[in-house]
Design an enzyme around this catalytic site. Structure first.
Site, mmCIF file in Angstrom:
data_model
loop_
_atom_site.group_PDB
_atom_site.id
_atom_site.type_symbol
_atom_site.label_atom_id
_atom_site.label_comp_id
_atom_site.label_asym_id
_atom_site.label_seq_id
_atom_site.Cartn_x
_atom_site.Cartn_y
_atom_site.Cartn_z
ATOM 1 N N LYS A 9 0.755 -11.352 10.442
ATOM 2 C CA LYS A 9 1.848 -11.457 9.465
ATOM 3 C C LYS A 9 2.892 -12.483 9.949
ATOM 4 O O LYS A 9 2.856 -12.920 11.099
ATOM 5 C CB LYS A 9 2.478 -10.076 9.268
ATOM 6 N N TYR A 49 -1.114 -6.566 -2.043
ATOM 7 C CA TYR A 49 -0.468 -5.263 -1.861
ATOM 8 C C TYR A 49 -0.350 -4.474 -3.167
ATOM 9 O O TYR A 49 0.529 -3.610 -3.282
ATOM 10 C CB TYR A 49 0.908 -5.456 -1.227
ATOM 11 N N ASN A 112 5.428 -5.297 11.251
ATOM 12 C CA ASN A 112 4.462 -4.663 12.158
ATOM 13 C C ASN A 112 3.302 -5.590 12.517
ATOM 14 O O ASN A 112 2.207 -5.134 12.833
ATOM 15 C CB ASN A 112 4.002 -3.310 11.607
ATOM 16 N N HIS A 115 -2.080 -7.079 9.771
ATOM 17 C CA HIS A 115 -2.708 -6.309 8.699
ATOM 18 C C HIS A 115 -4.200 -6.253 8.958
ATOM 19 O O HIS A 115 -4.791 -7.217 9.418
ATOM 20 C CB HIS A 115 -2.482 -6.972 7.332
ATOM 21 N N GLU A 126 -10.329 -7.714 -0.205
ATOM 22 C CA GLU A 126 -9.392 -8.610 0.479
ATOM 23 C C GLU A 126 -10.077 -9.893 0.967
ATOM 24 O O GLU A 126 -9.500 -10.975 0.883
ATOM 25 C CB GLU A 126 -8.705 -7.858 1.633
HETATM 26 P P1 GTP Z 1 -1.287 -2.990 6.283
HETATM 27 O O1 GTP Z 1 -2.418 -3.316 7.209
HETATM 28 O O2 GTP Z 1 -0.194 -4.022 6.316
HETATM 29 O O3 GTP Z 1 -1.764 -2.682 4.890
HETATM 30 O O4 GTP Z 1 -0.645 -1.687 6.904
HETATM 31 P P2 GTP Z 1 -1.178 -0.205 6.841
HETATM 32 O O5 GTP Z 1 -2.483 -0.151 6.093
HETATM 33 O O6 GTP Z 1 -1.154 0.324 8.228
HETATM 34 O O7 GTP Z 1 -0.045 0.485 6.006
HETATM 35 P P3 GTP Z 1 0.118 0.629 4.429
HETATM 36 O O8 GTP Z 1 -1.001 -0.067 3.716
HETATM 37 O O9 GTP Z 1 0.371 2.048 4.128
HETATM 38 O O10 GTP Z 1 1.473 -0.161 4.182
HETATM 39 C C1 GTP Z 1 1.439 -1.569 3.991
HETATM 40 C C2 GTP Z 1 2.592 -2.202 4.710
HETATM 41 O O11 GTP Z 1 3.783 -1.838 4.069
HETATM 42 C C3 GTP Z 1 2.786 -1.753 6.146
HETATM 43 O O12 GTP Z 1 2.028 -2.511 7.059
HETATM 44 C C4 GTP Z 1 4.259 -1.991 6.374
HETATM 45 O O13 GTP Z 1 4.491 -3.328 6.798
HETATM 46 C C5 GTP Z 1 4.832 -1.810 4.995
HETATM 47 N N1 GTP Z 1 5.522 -0.522 4.908
HETATM 48 C C6 GTP Z 1 4.968 0.713 4.900
HETATM 49 N N2 GTP Z 1 5.920 1.649 4.816
HETATM 50 C C7 GTP Z 1 7.099 0.961 4.757
HETATM 51 C C8 GTP Z 1 8.455 1.344 4.669
HETATM 52 O O14 GTP Z 1 8.777 2.526 4.600
HETATM 53 N N3 GTP Z 1 9.391 0.340 4.637
HETATM 54 C C9 GTP Z 1 9.041 -0.982 4.699
HETATM 55 N N4 GTP Z 1 9.978 -1.937 4.677
HETATM 56 N N5 GTP Z 1 7.767 -1.371 4.790
HETATM 57 C C10 GTP Z 1 6.826 -0.421 4.830
HETATM 58 MG MG MG Z 2 -2.779 -1.029 4.196
#
Ligand code: GTP
Ligand code: MG
Length: 148
Positions: A9, A49, A112, A115, A126
């Site tokens: 990212k 997303y 974080n 992805h 994807e």
């Molecule tokens: P990805 O690999 O990025 O998809 O992460 P993930 O699969 O571990 O998590 P998820 O798909 O549930 O969420 C997608 C992304 O949304 C996360 O990687 C975070 O960067 C972001 N995200 C999730 N929860 C929050 C939140 O509460 N606040 C914010 N700002 N971002 C969030």
């Molecule tokens: Mg995810």
């Protein structure tokens, strides 16, 4: 062979973590089949997303992922979808174990670093969203017979 979509990212790119992340996946034994540094349009970010469209942080998420270049990759290997997720660690770096990418390099859930696709369906969707078919390179690595 199983494939997954992995992306460094914008925060990971800015912090100079592309090499570290690629290196971890290479050392694990996965095979790189596609990679590119690119800027992300809002349209692509919103498609990527789409599952989070209704979440309160959706706008923030799209702003963040379009805020600078990302490094998009496809990795291949046995059980690579789950394996990559394990290497990444939990979504919130505060909960991610030391030794994982998010555990070692991240602090906040919004930034974080990495992805990775979360299921075979997501991986297929994807990979097709981010890469054209000709961008996936098929090649043999002689080391593969020592990895399994
Ligand atoms: P990805 O690999 O990025 O998809 O992460 P993930 O699969 O571990 O998590 P998820 O798909 O549930 O969420 C997608 C992304 O949304 C996360 O990687 C975070 O960067 C972001 N995200 C999730 N929860 C929050 C939140 O509460 N606040 C914010 N700002 N971002 C969030
Ligand atoms: Mg995810």
């Amino acid at each position: 062979m199983e494939k997954t979509f992995v992306m460094v990212k914008p925060d990971g790119v800015q912090r100079g973590l592309i090499g570290e992340i690629v290196s971890r996946f290479e050392k694990k034994g996965y095979q790189l089949v596609a990679a590119k540094l690119m800027s992300v349009s809002r349209e692509l970010a919103e498609k990527h997303y789409a599952e989070h469209k209704e979440k309160p942080f959706f706008g923030e998420l799209v702003d963040f992922i379009t805020s600078g270049p990302v490094f998009a990759m496809v990795w291949q290997g046995q059980n690579v979808i789950a394996g990559a997720r394990q290497m990444m660690g939990k979504t919130n770096p505060a909960d991610a174990a030391p030794g994982t990418i998010r555990g070692d390099f991240g602090i906040s859930v919004g930034m974080n670093i990495i992805h990775g696709s979360d299921s075979p369906e997501s991986a297929e969707r994807e990979i097709n969203l981010w890469f054209g078919e000709q961008e996936l390179i098929t090649y043999d690595k002689t080391i593969n017979k020592w990895i399994g």
